[in-house]
Motif scaffolding. Structure first.
Motif, mmCIF file in Angstrom:
data_model
loop_
_atom_site.group_PDB
_atom_site.id
_atom_site.type_symbol
_atom_site.label_atom_id
_atom_site.label_comp_id
_atom_site.label_asym_id
_atom_site.label_seq_id
_atom_site.Cartn_x
_atom_site.Cartn_y
_atom_site.Cartn_z
ATOM 1 N N GLU A 70 3.697 5.992 -6.077
ATOM 2 C CA GLU A 70 2.610 6.880 -6.155
ATOM 3 C C GLU A 70 3.048 8.926 -6.031
ATOM 4 N N PRO A 79 -2.006 5.392 -6.459
ATOM 5 C CA PRO A 79 -1.204 4.501 -6.144
ATOM 6 C C PRO A 79 -0.284 3.735 -7.904
ATOM 7 N N GLN A 97 7.816 3.101 -3.791
ATOM 8 C CA GLN A 97 6.566 2.498 -2.739
ATOM 9 C C GLN A 97 7.037 1.057 -2.483
ATOM 10 N N ASN A 98 6.580 0.534 -1.715
ATOM 11 C CA ASN A 98 7.051 -0.752 -1.967
ATOM 12 C C ASN A 98 8.343 -1.261 -1.225
ATOM 13 N N ARG A 144 1.246 -7.090 3.697
ATOM 14 C CA ARG A 144 2.452 -5.523 4.776
ATOM 15 C C ARG A 144 3.999 -6.334 3.895
ATOM 16 N N ARG A 150 0.116 2.349 -1.979
ATOM 17 C CA ARG A 150 -1.348 2.383 -1.505
ATOM 18 C C ARG A 150 -2.587 3.795 -1.642
#
Lengths: 983, 90, 203
Positions: A70, A79, A97-98, A144, A150
């Motif tokens: 990100e 993202p 991320q993730n 999720r 994001r």
């Protein structure tokens, strides 16, 4: 720090500070985020998509599957940005991320222990049943757990734009082949665009320690760039990715104008979307270094061999304190030696081949060469690799491993128009098949891997493109490049026991998943892709596809050529939605067309409504009116009892001239216009050729050979197009000339019993008495002190009414004059809501009824149709189904209980009938509260409706819980004899 | 896609409106079998693969109806002419 | 950047002033109202019409061109179709209408369009952000015209006859109701080069 002591194309004299996951680091201008992270020993940059395994940087370009971050904060957060293509700037903020709760410790990494259940086809197999759990359980959990970065979730503060470019030759890529092509074409005078996705021109020339002519390859690149920059016919577009090939030799590209800055420069866009129309395209997009699949090949520190070398040579960064290579080809072997030359501690080069051509050079540099295969890795960050050789296995400590399974030509754009790559056994690679018209491919993208071939094929392609177009191409001056071996031995997959062997790092597809797909019968490449997700998501399998196909080929016992390959669609790399929208967002999402009286209506406090692009006054609330209905009731009453005024300029207006104008109108309207007297207007209905009503409106005759037509607002362009079709295609013998005059005229309607009293005061002395200007009469005169005007005595409301057309620049002056003249009668401005109520009270059809399903007969207008002539739609309007007695016919409705409110969209049922489709008798199209009658009224279509006046049926509206008894009645609720409008 | 308008020059397809098959001719409305011939004229269309004559209207340009021969497989434009023959010269 | 126009209503012309970067890369001027008409040749009469105009010292261009003579600019918009513009409101009814008599339909379009003259050192790169016609001097020169769509606005424009390739001026005839949207697009596109608007008053 892993920054080497010297070397690289970064500006070591300047330091840029940036942050990743909250920690602050330093890099240099010329770095990418990836090279700067590696220079700071940051090896773990993300978690994988499905198993949340720790991942590091794998490539040095746009093919990157792993290092998605990100970028930026707040509304600018973006993202899934590839760290390998993000140009470092001071103050850059990026985050992994993730992962949750942190990158180092990710709870979701437990997924990898569930891998026996999460293999290929997991979603298809698991979430089929029970379906009730889909929305409640599976989807939220998957959302999720899986997924990438994001979105910012806030409006993008930056601006984007689109632009068009035209050229003779578009060169995609500025490596050796691209530069040679651009030089060859540019020197001929052809208009050339050279597009390069990197911020620096040169491609692989920036990363390889080889010579072209008398000097280093990167000097050649710099000299070529300087020459191209000096040619006025050449445009260099760096930071520009050509992402799609389209029909008509049109290419889509996105230019990252401000992505290398914290905030775009003032008034400059962040990105610019280009539509490049070219005559010829030379694709010189290079090749990708593809992986070898082996257990533990996703550990941070395992990367592309060429990328590892690039970080050393171009960025002056060693991806680890010590490195090893695992290769099957000479090009990657040479890259390993370049890395050693640049200062990387290369422990060993593991080559699957016996006696690689460059072995002696390696040994001269003190680099061990091992014939064997890497079978395992260890460490959270890579700490050691295990190599299997003929003699057994050997484990040694190393922090980085450069892997190369060979080069995959970057032929993405060649497949956008349906071309299928073909497999070249000698090159162990798919090469371009059929090409988009006007495209040629040069250099590594064409499978011409050796540097000399890149230069030669590039120069040839550039010269051929220009000479095809008639440019005189000077004799190509192609420099000599240092020779290098280009051997390769096909090798895809190390079969060894142990952990995950990944084929597709982005989608966590393993060799086992490919085997499972094979076992379950998903063997065709398109099925393999969709069943395993191999080659999907942001990288679209740029590096992973070939190995996946090779493994499938091995399992099925077919050749790779027989197995085939999936093709690519645009875009080559992800394109921001903002770039696709460009200027067209917010207030500029689409054009807003104000009416000629807009400013006046604003002063009157109008509430506006969109009608197509137009913005029209919807109603004019007065102080103390708290809801629209109160305002509309007052406006309707004013028109019925005194006088009102409305801007009707949005209707389409078409000027028709020529000796055959009357005959022409006879053929496009169901009724006759050739017999209309000069100075008179007539209501007309036109059909489509299938017998359905297309539009209605009035046409007036101004002279023998001159008519003016009005159309509905919505159909203005469509009707004009239809009329031109009739004239140019159906009846080219007719001598009729059309001109749209919608924009030239403002048209103001004055309606109500006192409208003549107002008109008398507005005209410059003309006689507008009932005798001089009768119903449907037309008068050309001047109004309001010399404004040329056409006055049409028409009525949409059913009241005495006039429409006054003046040049649109005078529309505002006219309405002010009308308001002044009407003041003694309490003249009331009204908008589209009141317009609607008035016409429903009068039983006139409008857009809701002209809905593309209704014939003139359905609308109760059948008797207007002339039987003495042919007209568009006549024949098919007479087909049996349209004449059935039971067809829904236009009638009016009122609730038996007058306090009840009707709803448009309700369907009619017989009293007591089951609400089934079979019992459906029609539907309500328009409803309004009639202030004149004091209750709700409706218009609609009822089976055999006109014969059922007086019957009671139900208006059934299950969506809104309505089931109302209604009486069928004549659609004209007000003044059914039409006396008021004629008075 | 780009269409070389004989008046305006090559323009992007989005300036044009598509109508379809240009090989059909409006039948004689006075013929006894007009209902059948009009049904065919309005509804029945071949879906050829390869070159196809089509009507396109240059809505955002010269507002001429064009007869465009397009390869339906490749979108290659093989020929373009004004639908009204007299307009071969501007 | 989007903020530059955010507080300006899309229903009125942008007010006169300077937009964007401080330089003046692009200038636009709303031309004072003159008169305009469309000319459509009667069936088969285009050649005769052109000949009659030629006798009168006027050029009806054969193709998408703009020709100015005797205070009238005639712009080809389609086969047998032209737009005529004159600053002097008497010229079209007094001169063109009689000339066209019997050979063409003449329709008053004086209020149909607003005319913007757009020029400046960066005019081409700014226009390229919406004009989908090649404006390179090798492809589009003085006197060339195009009827096309720009940022969803159908319009006709031409390069003014006596303006050189290195300093071109273009005139855009923009349908009146679309003029605010056109100006918003132009201002946004020219902002990075600096944009000066005049002639539109307070918008």
């Amino acid at each position: 720090m892993s920054r080497l002591l010297h070397g690289g194309l970064v500006d070591r004299s300047r330091t840029l500070s940036f942050s990743f996951d909250g920690a602050t680091y330093r890099g240099h201008p010329g770095d990418t985020l990836a090279s700067a992270l590696l220079a700071n020993d940051v090896r773990l940059v993300g978690r994988s998509f499905k198993y949340h395994r720790p991942r590091g940087i794998v490539s040095a370009g746009s093919e990157e599957p792993n290092a998605l971050v990100e970028l930026r904060m707040g509304a600018r957060r973006e993202p899934n940005t590839r760290a390998t293509t993000v140009e470092l700037y001071g103050g850059l903020i990026a985050a992994s991320q993730n992962r949750w709760p942190s990158l180092a410790f990710d709870l979701m990494s437990a997924n990898q222990w569930l891998s026996p259940f999460l293999g290929a086809g997991f979603y298809y197999k698991t979430f089929m049943w029970p379906s009730a759990l889909w929305e409640k359980l599976y989807e939220p959990v998957i959302r999720r757990a899986a997924g990438l970065g994001r979105a910012a979730g806030r409006p993008d503060p930056d601006h984007y734009e689109k632009a068009n470019a035209f050229c003779d030759v578009l060169v995609v890529g500025s490596g050796a082949a691209g530069l040679a092509a651009a030089l060859a074409a540019g020197r001929s005078g052809a208009r050339v665009i050279l597009a390069e996705e990197d911020f620096r021109l040169g491609g692989r020339l920036l990363s390889e320690f080889t010579n072209i002519g008398d000097g280093p390859a990167r000097d050649f690149a710099a000299a070529a760039e300087a020459e191209l920059a000096g040619l006025p016919n050449v445009r260099i577009m760096a930071r520009t990715t050509v992402f799609g090939a389209y029909d008509g030799s049109t290419y889509g590209a996105v230019e990252r104008v401000g992505d290398h800055l914290a905030v775009p420069a003032p008034f400059a866009p962040r990105q610019r979307l280009w539509r490049i129309v070219t005559q010829r395209c030379v694709l010189a997009a290079g090749a990708f270094d593809r992986p070898i699949v082996f257990p533990g090949n996703d550990r941070p520190g395992v990367m592309s061999a060429l990328a590892l070398a690039t970080y050393a040579t171009r960025y002056g960064v060693s991806a680890g304190q010590t490195a090893a290579f695992f290769v099957n080809n000479d090009h990657a072997f040479a890259a390993a030696l370049d890395a050693a030359d640049a200062g990387v501690e290369v422990e060993a080069i593991v080559d699957v081949r016996p006696d690689p051509a460059l072995a002696a050079r390696a040994e001269a540099l003190g680099v061990r060469v091992i014939q064997g295969e890497v079978v395992a890795t260890s460490g959270k960050r890579l700490s050691s690799v295990t190599v299997r050789t003929a003699k057994g296995s050997e484990t040694f400590k190393v922090e980085a491993l450069g892997v190369s399974g060979g080069a995959t030509p970057n032929l993405n754009l060649t497949t956008h128009m349906g071309g299928r790559p073909t497999y070249d056994e000698a090159l162990c690679a798919f090469v371009p098949g059929a090409l988009p018209p006007g495209m040629t491919v040069a250099g590594a993208a064409a499978g011409a891997f050796p540097l000399q071939e890149c230069l030669d094929t590039g120069a040839r392609a550039g010269a051929a493109a220009a000479s095809d177009l008639g440019f005189a191409v000077p004799r190509p001056d192609v420099p000599r490049a240092e020779g290098a071996p280009a051997g390769i031995s096909a090798f895809w997959h190390v079969e060894a026991p142990g952990g995950f062997a990944f084929v597709d790092l982005q989608n966590d597809v393993t060799a086992k998943d490919v085997a499972l797909a094979h076992k379950e019968g998903y063997r065709a490449v398109e099925l393999l892709k969709r069943y395993t997700t191999l080659g999907m998501a942001t990288d679209q399998g740029k590096t992973s596809n070939t190995a996946g196909l090779a493994i499938m080929a091995h399992l099925t016992g077919r050749s790779i050529a027989e197995t085939g390959v999936t093709v690519f669609r645009p875009p080559y790399t992800p394109v921001a939605m903002g770039a696709l929208a460009g200027h067209h967002r917010g207030k500029d999402f689409r054009p807003t067309r104000p009416t000629p009286t807009h400013r006046w209506a604003q002063e009157q406090g109008a509430v506006f409504v969109e009608a197509g692009f137009w913005l029209r006054a919807q109603y004019f609330p007065q102080p103390g009116e708290n809801d629209w209905l109160t305002s509309v009731n007052r406006e309707v009453k004013a028109v019925r009892e005194s006088v009102g005024v409305v801007d009707a300029s949005t209707f389409g207006k078409i000027d028709l001239q020529g000796p055959d104008a009357g005959r022409f109108l006879d053929r496009v309207y169901i009724n006759t216009f050739s017999t209309l007297a000069v100075g008179k207007a007539r209501y007309g209905v036109m059909l489509r050729e299938d017998g359905i009503v297309m539009d209605d409106g009035t046409s007036a005759r101004l002279a023998d050979d001159h008519y003016v037509m009005t159309t509905t607002t919505a159909n203005a362009a469509k009707v004009y197009q239809h009329l031109e079709f009739c004239l140019q295609v159906l009846w080219p013998d007719l001598d009729v000339q059309l001109a749209s005059i919608t924009e030239h005229y403002a048209q103001i309607a004055v309606s109500g019993p006192r409208s003549r009293d107002v008109l008398v005061k507005v005209v410059d002395g003309a006689d507008v008495s009932n005798a001089a200007l009768p119903f449907m009469g037309v008068l050309e005169t001047t109004v309001a002190g010399g404004i040329p005007a056409r006055i049409f005595r028409l009525s949409f409301s059913g009241e005495l009414g006039y429409e006054i057309a003046v040049p649109s620049g005078r529309g505002e002056a006219l309405i002010r004059a009308i308001m002044e003249a009407g003041a003694p009668y309490g003249i009331t401005p009204y908008g589209t809501e009141t317009l609607g109520v008035l016409r429903i009270e009068k039983g006139h059809v409008s857009g809701n009824e002209l809905n593309g399903q209704t014939s003139a007969r359905d609308l109760g207008l059948g008797k207007m149709a002339s039987t003495k002539k042919d007209y568009i739609g006549r024949v098919l309007a007479g087909r049996p189904a349209f004449l059935e007695e039971d067809r829904p016919i236009f009638v009016g409705f009122r609730p038996l209980d007058r306090t009840q409110r009707l709803r448009a969209g309700a369907h009619f049922l017989a009293v007591g009938a089951e609400p089934t489709t079979a019992n459906d008798e029609g539907y309500m199209t328009s409803v309004a509260f009639s202030p004149t009658l004091g209750h709700s009224i409706g218009l609609g279509f009822l089976r055999n409706g006109q014969k059922r006046i007086g019957e009671t049926v139900r208006a059934y509206d299950p969506v809104r819980g309505g089931d109302i008894a209604v009486e069928v009645c004549d659609p004209a609720f007000v003044d059914p004899q039409g006396e008021k409008q004629r008075g | 896609m780009r269409i070389p308008c004989p008046y305006c020059g090559a323009r992007d397809a989005h300036e044009f409106a598509y109508l379809g098959d240009a090989t059909v001719t409006r039948p004689d409305p006075a013929a006894p079998d007009a209902l059948d011939t009009f049904s065919a004229y309005v509804y029945e269309r071949a879906n050829p693969e390869g070159p196809h004559d089509e009507f396109w209207y240059h809505a955002a340009g010269c507002r001429r109806w064009l007869k465009v021969t397009r390869n339906t497989r490749t979108h290659e434009i093989l020929a373009v002419a004004f639908a009204r023959a007299e307009e071969t010269t501007p | 950047m989007a903020d530059m126009l955010a507080d300006i209503a899309p229903t009125a012309l942008l007010p006169d002033g300077h937009y964007g970067a401080p330089s003046e890369g692009v200038r636009a001027r709303l031309l004072p109202g003159g008169s305009a008409a469309s000319l459509v040749a009667r069936r088969g009469a285009a050649a005769a019409l052109a000949a009659r105009f030629a006798e009168a010292g006027l050029v009806l261009p054969a193709g998408p061109k703009a020709a100015a003579a005797a205070g009238v600019t005639l712009v080809g918009t389609g086969p047998g179709r032209w737009l005529a513009f004159a600053d002097d409101v008497g010229v079209l009814p007094g001169r063109i209408l009689p000339l066209a008599q019997g050979l063409a339909a003449v329709t008053d379009q004086s209020d149909a369009s607003l005319m913007f003259e757009v020029s400046g050192p960066r005019v081409r790169p700014a226009l390229a952000k919406g004009v989908m016609v090649d404006l390179d001097p090798s492809a589009f020169g003085a006197g060339d015209a195009a009827t096309t769509t720009v940022s969803h606005v159908n319009l006709t424009f031409w390069q003014v006859a006596d303006t050189p390739a290195e300093a071109p001026a273009f005139v855009f005839a923009v349908p009146r109701s679309f003029a605010p949207a056109f100006l918003r697009w132009l201002a946004a596109s020219a902002a990075e080069f600096g944009f000066a608007l005049s002639g539109a008053g307070r918008g």
